[in-house]
Design a protein around this motif. Structure first.
Motif, PDB file in Angstrom:
ATOM      1  N   UNK A 253       0.802  -1.239   0.000  1.00  0.00           N
ATOM      2  CA  UNK A 253       0.000   0.000   0.000  1.00  0.00           C
ATOM      3  C   UNK A 253       0.831   1.284   0.000  1.00  0.00           C
ATOM      4  N   UNK A 254       2.105   1.201   0.432  1.00  0.00           N
ATOM      5  CA  UNK A 254       2.974   2.376   0.443  1.00  0.00           C
ATOM      6  C   UNK A 254       3.649   2.603  -0.909  1.00  0.00           C
ATOM      7  N   UNK A 255       3.376   1.699  -1.870  1.00  0.00           N
ATOM      8  CA  UNK A 255       3.956   1.845  -3.199  1.00  0.00           C
ATOM      9  C   UNK A 255       5.321   1.214  -3.357  1.00  0.00           C
ATOM     10  N   UNK A 256       5.751   0.392  -2.386  1.00  0.00           N
ATOM     11  CA  UNK A 256       7.050  -0.248  -2.434  1.00  0.00           C
ATOM     12  C   UNK A 256       6.924  -1.686  -2.940  1.00  0.00           C
ATOM     13  N   UNK A 257       7.775  -2.064  -3.903  1.00  0.00           N
ATOM     14  CA  UNK A 257       7.787  -3.436  -4.406  1.00  0.00           C
ATOM     15  C   UNK A 257       8.609  -4.303  -3.460  1.00  0.00           C
ATOM     16  N   UNK A 258       7.972  -5.310  -2.862  1.00  0.00           N
ATOM     17  CA  UNK A 258       8.686  -6.192  -1.941  1.00  0.00           C
ATOM     18  C   UNK A 258       8.915  -7.568  -2.546  1.00  0.00           C
ATOM     19  N   UNK A 259       8.373  -7.793  -3.736  1.00  0.00           N
ATOM     20  CA  UNK A 259       8.591  -9.041  -4.454  1.00  0.00           C
ATOM     21  C   UNK A 259       8.527  -8.744  -5.944  1.00  0.00           C
ATOM     22  N   UNK A 260       9.440  -9.344  -6.702  1.00  0.00           N
ATOM     23  CA  UNK A 260       9.437  -9.216  -8.160  1.00  0.00           C
ATOM     24  C   UNK A 260       9.630 -10.615  -8.735  1.00  0.00           C
ATOM     25  N   UNK A 261       8.766 -11.008  -9.639  1.00  0.00           N
ATOM     26  CA  UNK A 261       8.912 -12.325 -10.256  1.00  0.00           C
ATOM     27  C   UNK A 261       9.157 -12.181 -11.753  1.00  0.00           C
ATOM     28  N   UNK A 262      10.009 -13.059 -12.262  1.00  0.00           N
ATOM     29  CA  UNK A 262      10.305 -13.108 -13.694  1.00  0.00           C
ATOM     30  C   UNK A 262      10.032 -14.535 -14.149  1.00  0.00           C
ATOM     31  N   UNK A 263       9.024 -14.710 -15.008  1.00  0.00           N
ATOM     32  CA  UNK A 263       8.610 -16.035 -15.449  1.00  0.00           C
ATOM     33  C   UNK A 263       8.798 -16.188 -16.948  1.00  0.00           C
ATOM     34  N   UNK A 264       9.327 -17.339 -17.347  1.00  0.00           N
ATOM     35  CA  UNK A 264       9.452 -17.690 -18.761  1.00  0.00           C
ATOM     36  C   UNK A 264       8.493 -18.833 -19.050  1.00  0.00           C
ATOM     37  N   UNK A 265       7.538 -18.595 -19.964  1.00  0.00           N
ATOM     38  CA  UNK A 265       6.568 -19.614 -20.374  1.00  0.00           C
ATOM     39  C   UNK A 265       6.821 -20.015 -21.823  1.00  0.00           C
TER      40      UNK A 265
END
Length: 243
Positions: free
Chosen positions: A215-227
């Motif tokens: 809610x504060x606008x901070x990214x706490x997780x980033x995922x990179x997926x290859x399909x």
């Protein structure tokens, strides 16, 4: 392994769709009606319906219901995105097979890909995504980067293969997903993932990068997926605003 209750419900509904009991274009019974019919919980019914969504058999729309879209499953995995909840709950049906969990420091190339500052510390969780069908090829490969402060997730992630990591963070630390920012790009399968994904290097694929934002606008997780391209359909329903 015995069939789960939601899988039983999903199979019965899929058979009803294929037989014409629920014709294409019609609405399935409401969640409450399905709960009563199957003697199942609302969570079980919702998970079963998500299974049908991911097969491309139905779509859901708020205040309208669950609409039958096709009489037979589409090829590969279909992801229908209508809300944050649709995305963060899909792990119940597509389990994670962890390959590696390591602490890393983002170099310039990774920082550019993730949209973070070089030198940012992350816990990287690398895994295959499977759909649970015996002998089926992986749906994709995912590298999940989480705040380095959550390093004690290592064991929790391995013990909960059917839960999304964002859900584990929310449950364990109370950090809630308010928004998911997503970018989709056509790429080629890199040589280092070809064997794991059971495809030739250089074959077409989709890369999906998601930023899980609090809610504060901070990214706490980033995922990179290859399909791999023939195993994934990304479905979005667009509607016109009504005056």
């Amino acid at each position: 392994m015995s069939e789960t209750r939601y899988a039983q419900v999903a199979r019965d509904l899929a058979e009803g769709i294929e037989s014409g009991r629920f014709p294409v274009g019609s609405l399935l019974p409401t969640e409450f009606e399905l709960c009563d019919h199957y003697g199942a919980s609302r969570h079980t019914i919702r998970t079963a319906i998500r299974e049908l969504q991911e097969l491309g058999l139905v779509s859901r729309r708020k205040k309208v219901g669950t609409r039958v879209e096709a009489a037979s499953p589409s090829r590969g995995y279909r992801q229908s995105l209508a809300s944050v909840e649709d995305l963060v709950q899909f792990g119940a049906a597509h389990t994670r097979v962890v390959r590696e969990i390591v602490d890393i420091v983002a170099d310039r190339a990774l920082a550019k890909q993730l949209g973070c500052a070089p030198g940012t510390r992350w816990l990287r969780i690398s895994s295959l995504r499977m759909n649970g069908e015996p002998g089926a090829a992986p749906i994709g490969w995912t590298d999940v980067y989480v705040d380095a402060a959550y390093s004690d997730l290592r064991d929790v992630v391995r013990e909960s293969p059917d839960a999304l990591i964002s859900n584990l963070i929310e449950t364990r630390y109370g950090r809630r997903v308010a928004e998911i920012r997503q970018d989709v790009q056509a790429v080629l399968v890199p040589a280092k993932l070809a064997s794991e994904l059971q495809v030739d290097a250089g074959t077409p694929a989709l890369k999906i990068v998601r930023h899980y934002v609090d809610p504060a606008g901070q990214a706490f997780e980033i995922s990179v997926t290859i399909h791999p391209a023939n195993r994934f359909t990304f479905s979005i329903r667009l509607t016109r605003d009504r005056d």
